[in-house]
Design an enzyme around this catalytic site. Sequence first.
Site, PDB file in Angstrom:
ATOM      1  N   GLY A 117       0.862  -1.168   0.000  1.00 24.99           N
ATOM      2  CA  GLY A 117       0.000   0.000   0.000  1.00 24.99           C
ATOM      3  C   GLY A 117       0.896   1.214   0.000  1.00 24.99           C
ATOM      4  O   GLY A 117       2.053   1.106  -0.373  1.00 24.99           O
ATOM      5  N   SER A 118       0.383   2.360   0.366  1.00 28.38           N
ATOM      6  CA  SER A 118       1.242   3.539   0.439  1.00 28.38           C
ATOM      7  C   SER A 118       0.414   4.788   0.644  1.00 28.38           C
ATOM      8  O   SER A 118      -0.776   4.830   0.348  1.00 28.38           O
ATOM      9  CB  SER A 118       2.077   3.744  -0.839  1.00 28.38           C
ATOM     10  OG  SER A 118       2.901   2.653  -1.087  1.00 28.38           O
ATOM     11  N   ASN A 119       1.091   5.822   1.141  1.00 24.37           N
ATOM     12  CA  ASN A 119       0.597   7.197   1.087  1.00 24.37           C
ATOM     13  C   ASN A 119       1.627   8.018   0.334  1.00 24.37           C
ATOM     14  O   ASN A 119       2.825   7.742   0.395  1.00 24.37           O
ATOM     15  CB  ASN A 119       0.480   7.829   2.479  1.00 24.37           C
ATOM     16  CG  ASN A 119      -0.344   7.013   3.441  1.00 24.37           C
ATOM     17  OD1 ASN A 119      -1.505   6.744   3.223  1.00 24.37           O
ATOM     18  ND2 ASN A 119       0.283   6.625   4.546  1.00 24.37           N
ATOM     19  N   ASN A 157      -4.170   4.924  -1.570  1.00 24.06           N
ATOM     20  CA  ASN A 157      -4.628   3.645  -2.113  1.00 24.06           C
ATOM     21  C   ASN A 157      -6.093   3.569  -2.438  1.00 24.06           C
ATOM     22  O   ASN A 157      -6.566   2.504  -2.860  1.00 24.06           O
ATOM     23  CB  ASN A 157      -4.223   2.460  -1.215  1.00 24.06           C
ATOM     24  CG  ASN A 157      -2.746   2.413  -0.957  1.00 24.06           C
ATOM     25  OD1 ASN A 157      -2.318   2.351   0.190  1.00 24.06           O
ATOM     26  ND2 ASN A 157      -1.940   2.484  -1.998  1.00 24.06           N
TER      27      ASN A 157
END
Length: 814
Positions: A248-250, A520
């Site tokens: 995932g990620s920001n 995401n």
Amino acid sequence: MHRRTRSALRRVALAGALLLAATAAVPPAHAQARAAPDGRTPAGGGLSAVIRYTENGIPHILGRDYAQVGFGTGWAQAADQVCVLADGFVTVSGERSRWFGQDASTDGSLSSVTRNLSSDLYFRGVRESGTVEGLLAAPAPAGPSKDLKELMRGWAAGYNAWLAQNKVTDPACKGAAWLRPVTTVDVAARGFAIAVLGGQGRGIDGITGAQPPAPAGGARATAPLEADPAAAAQAAREFSDTSRYDMGSNAVAFAGSTTASGRGLLLGNPHYPWQGGRRFWQSQQTIPGELNVSGGSLLGMPAISIGFNEKVAWSHTVATGTPVNLHELALDPADPTAYLVDGVPQKMTRRTVTVPVAGGDPVTRTQWWTRYGPVVTNLGAGLPLPWTTRSAYALNDPNASNLRGSDTALALGKARSVAGIQDALARTQGLPWVNTVAADSAGGTLFTQTQVLPRITDELAARCSTPLGRAVYPASGLAVLDGARGDCALGSDADAVQSGVFGPGKAPTLRDTPYAENSNDSAWLAHADRPLTGYERVWGNVATPRSLRTRGAVEDVSAMAAKGRLTVADLQKLQFANRAPAGDLAAADAARACSALPGGTATAADGSVVDVSAACAVLARWDRTTDAGSRGALLFDRFWRRLTASTPAADLWLVPFSAADPVRTPRTLNREAQGIGRALADTVAELRAAGIALDAPLGEHQFVVRGGRKLPVGGGTEALGVWNKVEARWNAAAGGYPDVANGSSHIQAVGWDGSSCPVARTLLTYGQSSDPGSPYSADQTRLFSEERWVRARFCEWDILTSPQLKVVLVRERR
């Protein structure tokens, strides 16, 4: 002159002399021997590179061409991660069953397969079919560029040279027979595996297990598929749900209009596994006059995946685009291995693969391939796709024809602006399953979902979906098309470098907004005041509830943009704010619901009555953060996981979701929800049984152990919506959350102040090395525990004045 300045100048002079001596020994590009077709360099030649190591074991790799930089990168990665890398090469060569047994499992870094045998059947089939070699031979831009081929050739040579010249000390593979040299094809095969992670890599069990039914009337004959549309739609939603990935990620980019310098800012916070082969690794790659970029690479990748240069910074987030589709095949009644297209039978292609197995006879299986891709009998346990005498399903994964990912990474590293980033993405079209967020020194911002997706238009889905497709496509973006109709082919866009995919002109894109953020969810709310709409369903949804992580992030970054005068320090504060949006929304009402329970008791799932009265005050006093010292965070975390797992959103909130107010809805916890009491009772009973105080500081029970030392870890789970995401497996006997499975990984906060050097702070949460004996296996984990950062050394002065500078010339020995 100050003593400190004189000392720095002496270090620069000495380092410069060492560097001149080292670079003088590096042969120029024209002196390199020509590579053989398999990636080896004939005797008489030899690659080399200069590696300058600075604090935390971060290498700054200097070469005169791509092969030399690749050589230095392969060498330095092997020095830090040889066992993990070697394990991955065993995977892509299809030899896990030979060395580790057919029933053991992989580390999950290169596919979602459940056991080694299935992994080997797939990857050995890829190798024996010449898939990777064919992609390597394809001319650019559809195939890899000459520069990338040289980079991969150099990487393989550097890895091999390190193996030949060093003793392996990591106990994970010390003395292992499966440690071996690699070729360019091995490096490319690893890139192929990364490309298909979201497609064929998630369907390997269903690909390798697909076998035709017996003829009609036989003992194995089966009835036609009669799928439950609602169940299939839910299973497809789960297959496409990025919050369920271990990736995932920001990322957020701020425009110059919001910053103190008038220049851009970027904070990248990818969430990736802390163990295994999908870790990041830090470096700087420099070819004078050609390439100068710093950042994180996925292990085994020769180029920098996310990073920055003197003008631009970028990061990626896992995207909501569905990178595959299915074709439902109408089978020849007389032959279940033949399918009809416009009434004409076409035979499936048999791919028979034999896998050596430790302690047993080799195993041989047959896979079945069609013009659309392999026959597949499931996409995860929740979405069965039976192969009957009348129908079967083929999986189309356009990224199985995409070996361009590292070309995209190279092009991003050479971009000079967000416009250059956008152009690089459009030219190379190599990103399989991620978005891109970028900022530049001129104050520009970019969000774009330029990724390789099957060209599923809503019109095509409406015209060609089978009954199963009509159930799952609107819910998930997973199209199931009628494979019996030639007019249901995917077609091509004029600006696409391969057929059957969208061109970059169709990608949801936002330029030069005050901020651009993604956590995401789909592209819809990259900027809350300028929602992106009008894209096809396969890219993602619009006007639907956002995750708590997205909602909290948009609240925070929009407030920051409105405040203005932002600096890199503000990005650092955002990373470790550890605000739990779920707590802001629900903790006070949960405390009130707790206090209202008759007699302060509630009934647990096992029927026991639990005194929960002490939990009410803890919830009320909790500071709504997941800092390591936060008291009440652990109680709320365990309670909230249970409540949200058992209570539908419609019953949880009094104010439902509104597309007109997507950041603030749904909200207001329903204190009458039946699950509250049970979740409180189960949580209190669990913590007491484990001997954990209800108000224990989070870091006492969310931690990692490195070198025998317990390191508290702040941050929180997806369910809480924390930007600084930390996912850990509960183990009450070991003290709570005794290790991190995945979460914040290669973090970078980057800006510019008008000087010739970017202002950058980085943090690789699990460190450079997987060898527990390395000084770089836990140093940055300690920094992460203490919420401290590494000052990035990018410009020559910064590198040469490092108090821990070590200059090394590495080369092949012939």
